[in-house]
Design a protein around this motif. Structure first.
Motif, mmCIF file in Angstrom:
data_model
loop_
_atom_site.group_PDB
_atom_site.id
_atom_site.type_symbol
_atom_site.label_atom_id
_atom_site.label_comp_id
_atom_site.label_asym_id
_atom_site.label_seq_id
_atom_site.Cartn_x
_atom_site.Cartn_y
_atom_site.Cartn_z
ATOM 1 N N GLY A 122 0.815 -1.203 0.000
ATOM 2 C CA GLY A 122 0.000 0.000 0.000
ATOM 3 C C GLY A 122 0.857 1.266 0.000
ATOM 4 N N VAL A 123 1.881 1.275 0.849
ATOM 5 C CA VAL A 123 2.761 2.458 0.919
ATOM 6 C C VAL A 123 3.443 2.654 -0.437
ATOM 7 N N ARG B 17 -2.619 1.835 8.897
ATOM 8 C CA ARG B 17 -2.381 2.099 7.462
ATOM 9 C C ARG B 17 -2.445 3.582 7.139
ATOM 10 N N ALA C 201 -0.344 4.619 3.751
ATOM 11 C CA ALA C 201 -0.750 3.649 2.732
ATOM 12 C C ALA C 201 -2.122 3.971 2.134
#
Ligand SMILES: Cc1cc2nc3c(=O)[nH]c(=O)nc-3n(C[C@H](O)[C@H](O)[C@H](O)COP(=O)(O)O)c2cc1C
Length: 434
Positions: free
Chosen positions: A244-245, A382, A387
């Motif tokens: 995600g990042v 997150r 992310a």
């Protein structure tokens, strides 16, 4: 740290909790899922919780693997579906999915603008290039990803030009002079490109709310380039925090290369959550949702995702980079194939671990299982790691999971200042702050 940031939250208005064997539970509500009233009920609850938008994915073929024992094999046209939801709601955004591979852009521009009028500025368009369906559109074999994305770029350009061809300001309604429309403002677009020739103008004026927000799903290299050049939001497959990042940073820097503000793109992964009153119950729900997937089906799914054949290997055997098939082979979705490839190269997982991965058992979405506290912490982690800008909720397991989401999880996010308690505006553009 991004923790003072507000999340953008959508809800997939599909009975996602009925995936796999979920529909067989006595409390699945599956008999009602053929009625629009069922979805209107949940749409109103989502609006009451001030969610940004409702969302529907869409596919233009029936998967033979899903027909028979699954309730999630197909669906009604999402744009027609949202036209009905529009009449029963007032504020929440309505993001429909329409393929650029198998439709004429004039028809799509008109459908979307119609939904925007019916909903008073709440329509959004999730642009997909489709993974299958060519046989249904006199277009077999499936065009290559390069061709599909080139077509998507031209298609989107034509749709946006058609929306501009009949601006809202052209409607003057001057009884005294007798001028209804200022003809000078309504213009043909005379588009002639590689895939489409479209004269225009569109048959209806744009709604006063402005350009319809664009979403995109598909994150291969060309997919990311396309998304970062046009999309306001990305529906992302994000099985882990690390991917995600990487995806969000990459999309933001590509947006800047296209001369855009990186904050102009919101990265919204699917969040497939299994919420229950106890951790054990949630784990049970999660396990049950995949129990129908036999070893043979998992192996076949792995083959179809990335062409990797692990049929003859023991379950505890580690899989290494050298065992992977050619990265350039044709696959249905490079997004999913590349996510799995990167995971295998980095962790050299066992066959068993690979066969449990979200890319193999589902759609590669972020899976979070537990009580409200577990899922809440997962979201905050997150967000703080950079992310996500929000997420699209895919409730899993049972209707109770969805109830806990609205009754407890969303209020917790509001209490922490991470989500709105009231709508600040009336249109989807207002909610997305664009
Ligand atoms: C998260 C996600 C959701 C998608 N949803 C749809 C969908 O609803 N309908 C569809 O036809 N394709 C869908 N796709 C497929 C993409 O539009 C695209 O055709 C496919 O991923 C191939 O592009 P890629 O090579 O960039 O992955 C989805 C892809 C992703 C990653």
């Amino acid at each position: 740290m991004t923790s003072n940031k507000q999340l953008c939250i959508g809800l997939s208005l599909n009975a996602t909790w009925n995936k796999g064997d979920g529909w067989r539970r006595p409390d699945s509500g599956v008999e009602q899922t053929g009625s629009i009233n069922y979805y209107i009920h949940w749409a109103k609850i989502a609006e009451n919780s001030k969610l940004d938008f409702l969302f529907r994915a869409d596919y233009l073929y029936i998967s033979p693997q899903m027909l028979g024992d699954s309730s999630n094999f197909g669906s009604p046209d999402p744009t027609l579906f949202f036209a009905a939801i529009a009449c029963e709601t007032n504020r929440i955004g309505l993001v429909t999915t329409i393929s650029t591979t198998f439709n004429p852009p004039y028809v799509v521009a008109r459908q979307l603008q119609s939904l925007n009028w019916l909903s008073q500025g709440r329509a959004g368009w999730n642009i997909v290039t489709s993974i299958e369906g060519a046989d249904n559109f006199s277009d077999s074999p499936m065009p290559s990803p390069q061709e599909r994305y080139a077509k998507a770029a031209e298609f989107t350009d034509v749709v946006c030009k058609l929306w501009e061809s009949f601006p809202n300001q052209a409607i003057v309604i001057d009884r005294q002079s007798g001028m209804f429309t200022d003809k000078a403002q309504v213009n043909a677009i005379h588009h002639s490109g590689e895939f489409f020739s479209v004269k225009g103008p569109l048959t209806l004026p744009s709604h006063e709310s402005g350009r319809i927000p664009l979403f995109q799903a598909g994150a291969s290299d060309i997919g990311r380039n396309f998304a970062s050049s046009v999309a306001d939001a990305i529906f992302a497959a994000m099985p882990d925090l690390e991917s995600g990042v990487e995806l969000r940073n990459d999309l933001r820097s590509r947006a800047m290369e296209h001369g855009r503000d990186p904050d102009a793109i919101k990265v919204l992964p699917g969040l497939y959550f299994f919420l229950a009153d106890t951790h054990e119950e949630a784990l049970e729900l999660h396990k049950a949702s995949h129990s129908h997937l036999s070893l043979e089906r998992r192996l076949a799914s792995l083959q179809s995702v990335m062409g990797l054949d692990l049929n003859d290997l023991p379950m505890d055997q580690r899989v290494t980079a050298g065992m992977l098939p050619d990265a350039n082979q044709t696959v249905r979705s490079r997004t999913h194939a590349e996510l799995l490839r990167r995971y295998i190269i980095k962790y050299q997982p066992t066959v068993r671990e690979i066969l449990d991965r979200p890319e193999v058992v589902g759609s590669a979405h972020w899976v979070s299982v537990g009580t409200v506290e577990t899922v809440l912490n997962d979201i905050i982690e997150r967000l703080e790691a950079g992310a996500i800008d929000g997420f699209i909720a895919l409730p899993g397991g049972s209707e109770r999971s969805m109830e806990l989401f609205f009754e407890e999880l969303i209020p917790e996010l509001v209490d922490r200042g991470l989500f709105r308690s009231e709508y600040a505006g009336e249109t989807l553009r207002d909610h997305l702050d664009i």
